[in-house]
Design a protein around this motif. Structure first.
Motif, PDB file in Angstrom:
ATOM      1  N   ILE A   4      39.341  35.940  61.288  1.00 15.72           N
ATOM      2  CA  ILE A   4      38.233  35.830  60.344  1.00 15.72           C
ATOM      3  C   ILE A   4      38.126  34.363  59.924  1.00 15.72           C
ATOM      4  N   PRO A   5      36.932  33.826  59.736  1.00 11.41           N
ATOM      5  CA  PRO A   5      36.798  32.421  59.329  1.00 11.41           C
ATOM      6  C   PRO A   5      37.716  32.063  58.168  1.00 11.41           C
ATOM      7  N   ALA A   6      38.340  30.890  58.268  1.00 11.60           N
ATOM      8  CA  ALA A   6      39.386  30.495  57.320  1.00 11.60           C
ATOM      9  C   ALA A   6      38.911  30.481  55.876  1.00 11.60           C
ATOM     10  N   ARG A   7      37.651  30.097  55.617  1.00 19.73           N
ATOM     11  CA  ARG A   7      37.157  30.071  54.240  1.00 19.73           C
ATOM     12  C   ARG A   7      37.183  31.456  53.615  1.00 19.73           C
ATOM     13  N   ILE A   8      36.817  32.462  54.411  1.00 19.28           N
ATOM     14  CA  ILE A   8      36.811  33.836  53.903  1.00 19.28           C
ATOM     15  C   ILE A   8      38.243  34.302  53.642  1.00 19.28           C
ATOM     16  N   ALA A   9      39.126  34.068  54.607  1.00 19.88           N
ATOM     17  CA  ALA A   9      40.527  34.490  54.460  1.00 19.88           C
ATOM     18  C   ALA A   9      41.193  33.808  53.274  1.00 19.88           C
ATOM     19  N   ALA A  10      40.898  32.516  53.070  1.00 13.93           N
ATOM     20  CA  ALA A  10      41.491  31.790  51.941  1.00 13.93           C
ATOM     21  C   ALA A  10      40.970  32.322  50.612  1.00 13.93           C
ATOM     22  N   ALA A  11      39.702  32.684  50.562  1.00 10.67           N
ATOM     23  CA  ALA A  11      39.144  33.244  49.328  1.00 10.67           C
ATOM     24  C   ALA A  11      39.801  34.573  48.985  1.00 10.67           C
ATOM     25  N   VAL A  12      40.000  35.407  49.995  1.00 10.33           N
ATOM     26  CA  VAL A  12      40.654  36.705  49.768  1.00 10.33           C
ATOM     27  C   VAL A  12      42.080  36.500  49.269  1.00 10.33           C
ATOM     28  N   GLU A  13      42.791  35.558  49.879  1.00  7.23           N
ATOM     29  CA  GLU A  13      44.170  35.301  49.450  1.00  7.23           C
ATOM     30  C   GLU A  13      44.210  34.764  48.020  1.00  7.23           C
ATOM     31  N   GLY A  14      43.229  33.981  47.631  1.00  8.32           N
ATOM     32  CA  GLY A  14      43.219  33.375  46.302  1.00  8.32           C
ATOM     33  C   GLY A  14      42.406  34.134  45.271  1.00  8.32           C
ATOM     34  N   GLN A  15      42.192  35.415  45.482  1.00 10.54           N
ATOM     35  CA  GLN A  15      41.280  36.196  44.651  1.00 10.54           C
ATOM     36  C   GLN A  15      41.693  36.320  43.190  1.00 10.54           C
ATOM     37  N   ASN A  16      42.922  35.979  42.861  1.00  9.82           N
ATOM     38  CA  ASN A  16      43.374  36.046  41.465  1.00  9.82           C
ATOM     39  C   ASN A  16      43.608  34.679  40.843  1.00  9.82           C
ATOM     40  N   ALA A  17      43.230  33.631  41.546  1.00  5.70           N
ATOM     41  CA  ALA A  17      43.501  32.272  41.070  1.00  5.70           C
ATOM     42  C   ALA A  17      42.630  31.862  39.895  1.00  5.70           C
ATOM     43  N   ILE A  18      41.726  32.721  39.498  1.00  4.88           N
ATOM     44  CA  ILE A  18      40.844  32.428  38.372  1.00  4.88           C
ATOM     45  C   ILE A  18      41.620  32.191  37.080  1.00  4.88           C
ATOM     46  N   PHE A  19      42.837  32.709  37.003  1.00  2.00           N
ATOM     47  CA  PHE A  19      43.621  32.562  35.777  1.00  2.00           C
ATOM     48  C   PHE A  19      44.336  31.223  35.705  1.00  2.00           C
ATOM     49  N   ASP A  20      44.253  30.430  36.768  1.00  2.00           N
ATOM     50  CA  ASP A  20      44.823  29.083  36.713  1.00  2.00           C
ATOM     51  C   ASP A  20      43.967  28.203  35.807  1.00  2.00           C
ATOM     52  N   ALA A  21      44.606  27.327  35.073  1.00  2.00           N
ATOM     53  CA  ALA A  21      43.875  26.474  34.135  1.00  2.00           C
ATOM     54  C   ALA A  21      42.867  25.590  34.849  1.00  2.00           C
ATOM     55  N   ASP A  22      43.180  25.176  36.083  1.00  2.00           N
ATOM     56  CA  ASP A  22      42.307  24.274  36.816  1.00  2.00           C
ATOM     57  C   ASP A  22      41.509  25.020  37.878  1.00  2.00           C
ATOM     58  N   ASN A  23      40.984  26.194  37.526  1.00  2.00           N
ATOM     59  CA  ASN A  23      40.304  26.990  38.541  1.00  2.00           C
ATOM     60  C   ASN A  23      39.049  26.313  39.086  1.00  2.00           C
ATOM     61  N   ASN A  24      38.508  25.327  38.372  1.00  2.00           N
ATOM     62  CA  ASN A  24      37.332  24.622  38.877  1.00  2.00           C
ATOM     63  C   ASN A  24      37.646  23.771  40.100  1.00  2.00           C
ATOM     64  N   ASP A  25      38.932  23.563  40.372  1.00  2.00           N
ATOM     65  CA  ASP A  25      39.328  22.821  41.564  1.00  2.00           C
ATOM     66  C   ASP A  25      39.403  23.719  42.799  1.00  2.00           C
TER      67      ASP A  25
END
Length: 298
Positions: free
Chosen positions: A215-236
């Motif tokens: 699967i395209p890497a951008r999609i796979a990376a998004a799925v893996e990082g699906q909970n990263a919203i709780f990081d303080a620097d989520n805008n990065d």
């Protein structure tokens, strides 16, 4: 694979069986994947074949059409989507499967084949005890995918089809873990810390499966990082990852009878895409989201 902590294992007379350990069970399933035993129990053969075909750069549209045509229910679903208000980009009727595949694109075919498989798994007899879980995974995947798609359409440079695929795939790891548990005759309801282990590992497992399918890497990376919203620097975070995080959390917090989650509300309120608050994007996309949900839930 043998698991010494399988609750169905034979017990020695006069001895109390040890309590099942969710972390150990899940680690065992992860080890299977690490050893290249890539299998999704209960998945229809045609869906596995479609993913294998789409993982090759040499696959042509006619090859995908041939595979999809071998499963009439999936073919009918793709024709329906290609003609739906949400996904028909031209307004012209799509009358054959070749045109539907060309109109929807390979990313959409990947996602729809997977959600079709989820629905088919509910009909598999040995998976009957977890049918409510499978149904919830299907509904949630569709809901998050519809929201991701409709918000992405408002954002310049964001591929809406990729956003939808990320939403459709984001619970693939949970699907795997529940199906594997059932395959090993393990009842997750009897394991106290199952939910914790599930939430710790399912995104990583999904990434492994998606990488296997190329699967395209951008999609796979998004799925893996699906909970990263709780990081303080989520805008990065990459935009697609940030979008999936926000769509997943928004769907969870707005479900009927959802419990209050003040920390999650604060995290969601911080999310901006292309400088716009996520809440504003959701509001502007409301009509498109409803149309997409109706098409996907058909």
């Amino acid at each position: 694979m043998e698991l010494s902590n399988n609750p169905t294992a034979a017990r020695e007379p006069g001895r109390t069986a040890p309590a099942p350990d969710a972390a150990g069970i899940v680690a065992g399933f992860c080890n299977d994947l690490n050893n290249n035993s890539i299998e999704l129990p209960g998945f229809p053969d045609v869906v596995i074949s479609i993913h294998k075909a789409l993982s090759s750069p040499d696959t042509a549209a006619k090859d995908v059409v041939r595979l999809v045509a071998s499963e009439p229910a999936l073919a009918a679903r793709l024709l329906h989507l290609a003609n739906s208000a949400a996904f028909n980009k031209t307004g012209r009727e799509v009358s054959d499967l070749k045109a539907a595949v060309g109109s929807l694109g390979f990313d959409m075919i990947r996602g729809q084949a997977t959600t079709f498989a989820m629905r088919q798994m509910e009909r598999v007899e040995w998976l009957k005890p977890i049918r409510p879980v499978l149904a919830d995974i299907w509904r949630t995947s569709n809901g998050v995918a519809a929201l991701s798609y409709s918000v992405a359409r408002q954002l310049p440079g964001m591929a809406a089809d990729e956003a939808m695929s990320a939403g459709l795939f984001h619970l693939l790891g949970k699907l795997y873990l529940f199906a594997r548990a059932r395959q090993e005759s393990i009842d997750p309801r009897a394991i106290a810390d199952w939910e914790h282990a599930l939430n710790e590992w399912h995104a990583t497992i999904a990434r492994t499966l998606l990488d296997h399918w190329r699967i395209p890497a951008r999609i796979a990376a998004a799925v893996e990082g699906q909970n990263a919203i709780f990081d303080a620097d989520n805008n990065d975070l990459p935009p697609l990852t940030r979008l999936l995080c926000a769509a997943k959390l928004h769907y969870r917090l707005r479900k009927p009878n959802a419990l209050p989650e003040p920390e999650a509300e604060v995290a969601l309120a911080r999310v901006r895409l292309n400088g716009q608050p996520f809440a504003d994007l959701v509001k502007a996309a409301q009509r498109d989201t409803l149309a997409a949900e109706a098409a996907l839930g058909h």
